[in-house]
Structure formats: C-alpha cells, structure tokens
Scaffold this motif. Sequence first.
Motif, mmCIF file in Angstrom:
data_model
loop_
_atom_site.group_PDB
_atom_site.id
_atom_site.type_symbol
_atom_site.label_atom_id
_atom_site.label_comp_id
_atom_site.label_asym_id
_atom_site.label_seq_id
_atom_site.Cartn_x
_atom_site.Cartn_y
_atom_site.Cartn_z
ATOM 1 N N MET A 191 0.822 -1.190 0.000
ATOM 2 C CA MET A 191 0.000 0.000 0.000
ATOM 3 C C MET A 191 0.865 1.253 0.000
ATOM 4 O O MET A 191 0.483 2.240 -0.587
ATOM 5 C CB MET A 191 -0.923 -0.007 1.214
ATOM 6 C CG MET A 191 -2.026 -1.065 1.158
ATOM 7 S SD MET A 191 -3.088 -0.927 -0.275
ATOM 8 C CE MET A 191 -4.023 0.531 0.128
ATOM 9 N N SER A 192 2.010 1.203 0.672
ATOM 10 C CA SER A 192 2.857 2.392 0.718
ATOM 11 C C SER A 192 3.364 2.749 -0.673
ATOM 12 O O SER A 192 3.541 3.922 -0.985
ATOM 13 C CB SER A 192 4.029 2.182 1.671
ATOM 14 O OG SER A 192 4.843 1.136 1.198
ATOM 15 N N PHE A 193 3.561 1.722 -1.524
ATOM 16 C CA PHE A 193 3.984 1.984 -2.889
ATOM 17 C C PHE A 193 2.935 2.797 -3.625
ATOM 18 O O PHE A 193 3.251 3.765 -4.305
ATOM 19 C CB PHE A 193 4.249 0.666 -3.610
ATOM 20 C CG PHE A 193 4.430 0.824 -5.092
ATOM 21 C CD1 PHE A 193 5.587 1.377 -5.586
ATOM 22 C CD2 PHE A 193 3.433 0.445 -5.970
ATOM 23 C CE1 PHE A 193 5.764 1.535 -6.946
ATOM 24 C CE2 PHE A 193 3.594 0.596 -7.323
ATOM 25 C CZ PHE A 193 4.770 1.146 -7.819
ATOM 26 N N LEU A 194 1.667 2.395 -3.469
ATOM 27 C CA LEU A 194 0.594 3.128 -4.138
ATOM 28 C C LEU A 194 0.460 4.537 -3.588
ATOM 29 O O LEU A 194 0.218 5.484 -4.335
ATOM 30 C CB LEU A 194 -0.730 2.372 -3.989
ATOM 31 C CG LEU A 194 -0.808 1.053 -4.757
ATOM 32 C CD1 LEU A 194 -2.103 0.333 -4.424
ATOM 33 C CD2 LEU A 194 -0.704 1.296 -6.243
ATOM 34 N N LYS A 195 0.647 4.681 -2.288
ATOM 35 C CA LYS A 195 0.563 6.015 -1.699
ATOM 36 C C LYS A 195 1.653 6.914 -2.259
ATOM 37 O O LYS A 195 1.397 8.070 -2.608
ATOM 38 C CB LYS A 195 0.692 5.940 -0.173
ATOM 39 C CG LYS A 195 -0.541 5.389 0.501
ATOM 40 C CD LYS A 195 -0.341 5.358 1.999
ATOM 41 C CE LYS A 195 -1.533 4.766 2.706
ATOM 42 N NZ LYS A 195 -1.322 4.682 4.154
ATOM 43 N N ARG A 196 2.869 6.374 -2.352
ATOM 44 C CA ARG A 196 3.959 7.176 -2.892
ATOM 45 C C ARG A 196 3.747 7.458 -4.367
ATOM 46 O O ARG A 196 4.071 8.539 -4.848
ATOM 47 C CB ARG A 196 5.287 6.457 -2.691
ATOM 48 C CG ARG A 196 5.804 6.607 -1.267
ATOM 49 C CD ARG A 196 7.140 5.946 -1.109
ATOM 50 N NE ARG A 196 6.864 4.550 -0.766
ATOM 51 C CZ ARG A 196 7.606 3.523 -1.102
ATOM 52 N NH1 ARG A 196 8.684 3.702 -1.796
ATOM 53 N NH2 ARG A 196 7.271 2.319 -0.735
ATOM 54 N N LEU B 298 0.895 7.722 -5.970
ATOM 55 C CA LEU B 298 -0.189 8.679 -6.157
ATOM 56 C C LEU B 298 0.042 9.993 -5.421
ATOM 57 O O LEU B 298 -0.783 10.890 -5.491
ATOM 58 C CB LEU B 298 -1.513 8.052 -5.714
ATOM 59 C CG LEU B 298 -1.901 6.791 -6.502
ATOM 60 C CD1 LEU B 298 -3.135 6.152 -5.901
ATOM 61 C CD2 LEU B 298 -2.136 7.112 -7.965
ATOM 62 N N GLY B 299 1.155 10.107 -4.712
ATOM 63 C CA GLY B 299 1.487 11.369 -4.080
ATOM 64 C C GLY B 299 1.123 11.462 -2.618
ATOM 65 O O GLY B 299 1.536 12.383 -1.940
ATOM 66 N N GLY B 300 0.390 10.556 -2.083
ATOM 67 C CA GLY B 300 0.021 10.609 -0.679
ATOM 68 C C GLY B 300 1.035 9.872 0.173
ATOM 69 O O GLY B 300 1.580 8.850 -0.211
ATOM 70 N N GLY B 301 1.331 10.403 1.330
ATOM 71 C CA GLY B 301 2.208 9.734 2.282
ATOM 72 C C GLY B 301 3.677 9.817 1.939
ATOM 73 O O GLY B 301 4.474 9.089 2.492
ATOM 74 N N ALA B 302 4.071 10.709 1.041
ATOM 75 C CA ALA B 302 5.474 10.826 0.666
ATOM 76 C C ALA B 302 6.297 11.350 1.825
ATOM 77 O O ALA B 302 7.440 10.938 2.019
ATOM 78 C CB ALA B 302 5.619 11.739 -0.551
ATOM 79 N N ASP B 303 5.748 12.265 2.607
ATOM 80 C CA ASP B 303 6.484 12.815 3.739
ATOM 81 C C ASP B 303 6.735 11.742 4.795
ATOM 82 O O ASP B 303 7.808 11.690 5.390
ATOM 83 C CB ASP B 303 5.720 13.981 4.364
ATOM 84 C CG ASP B 303 5.620 15.159 3.397
ATOM 85 O OD1 ASP B 303 6.539 15.301 2.559
ATOM 86 O OD2 ASP B 303 4.639 15.901 3.477
ATOM 87 N N GLU B 304 5.749 10.880 5.026
ATOM 88 C CA GLU B 304 5.917 9.809 6.006
ATOM 89 C C GLU B 304 7.019 8.848 5.582
ATOM 90 O O GLU B 304 7.825 8.411 6.388
ATOM 91 C CB GLU B 304 4.610 9.043 6.176
ATOM 92 C CG GLU B 304 3.484 9.859 6.779
ATOM 93 C CD GLU B 304 2.169 9.100 6.733
ATOM 94 O OE1 GLU B 304 2.203 7.895 6.406
ATOM 95 O OE2 GLU B 304 1.141 9.697 7.030
ATOM 96 N N ALA B 305 7.060 8.515 4.319
ATOM 97 C CA ALA B 305 8.069 7.583 3.818
ATOM 98 C C ALA B 305 9.459 8.189 3.957
ATOM 99 O O ALA B 305 10.409 7.504 4.342
ATOM 100 C CB ALA B 305 7.789 7.222 2.368
ATOM 101 N N ARG B 306 9.606 9.465 3.650
ATOM 102 C CA ARG B 306 10.906 10.121 3.775
ATOM 103 C C ARG B 306 11.347 10.171 5.228
ATOM 104 O O ARG B 306 12.511 9.989 5.540
ATOM 105 C CB ARG B 306 10.839 11.529 3.199
ATOM 106 C CG ARG B 306 10.908 11.553 1.708
ATOM 107 C CD ARG B 306 11.136 12.957 1.185
ATOM 108 N NE ARG B 306 10.549 13.033 -0.125
ATOM 109 C CZ ARG B 306 9.555 13.817 -0.469
ATOM 110 N NH1 ARG B 306 9.031 14.639 0.393
ATOM 111 N NH2 ARG B 306 9.082 13.811 -1.689
ATOM 112 N N ASP B 307 10.420 10.455 6.147
ATOM 113 C CA ASP B 307 10.754 10.548 7.560
ATOM 114 C C ASP B 307 11.246 9.202 8.095
ATOM 115 O O ASP B 307 12.213 9.145 8.847
ATOM 116 C CB ASP B 307 9.549 11.019 8.380
ATOM 117 C CG ASP B 307 9.231 12.486 8.106
ATOM 118 O OD1 ASP B 307 10.123 13.201 7.594
ATOM 119 O OD2 ASP B 307 8.097 12.897 8.408
ATOM 120 N N THR B 308 10.593 8.117 7.693
ATOM 121 C CA THR B 308 11.010 6.810 8.196
ATOM 122 C C THR B 308 12.359 6.406 7.610
ATOM 123 O O THR B 308 13.148 5.744 8.270
ATOM 124 C CB THR B 308 9.966 5.730 7.882
ATOM 125 O OG1 THR B 308 9.746 5.689 6.477
ATOM 126 C CG2 THR B 308 8.674 5.990 8.623
#
Length: 81
Positions: free
Chosen positions: A1-6, A8-18
């Motif tokens: 799901m994180s792949f789809l979020k990234r 589609l533009g959603g959750g990019a900040d969360e992925a970078r932070d982790t």
Amino acid sequence: MSFLKRLLGGGADEARDTELDRTPAELLAEEQERDRELLRAEAERMDDDFLQRQLRYADRSWTPPAQGGSRRSDDEGAAEE
C-alpha cells in the motif's frame, strides 16, 4: 500500500521521515533480508530437478567440432592434403 501512496502522491512525507530515521546498519540489514527473499524465491522457482541438472552441467555441454581446417584459400604455399 505504501507503494501506491507514494505513486499517487500521498504519504510521501511519512516515507521520507522513516527512511531518514533509520541507521545505515538497519538499511543494510533490510537490504540483505530482501536479497535473501529473492534467493529463496529463485530457488523455489528452480525446484525442478531437470532445470537444476541443466544448470549444473551447462559447462560440460557438447559443442560441435569446428568445420574446415586451418588451411585457407589465400594460402599460396600450403601443401595440398
């Protein structure tokens, strides 16, 4: 799901932070685990005995002999056979 979020533009900040919070040792361990999973998947795919035998003996496969001899048509001084 994180792949789809990234994607589609959603959750990019969360992925970078982790990714920034992890140490190089953790990143290396994660990469090694991913490599192990790939090797396991490849081994399961090559579970067939026939395929494993082909790979094992590939270096001993028969190759036809080279055709022709060492004499060429432009060799003027070569002795006739």
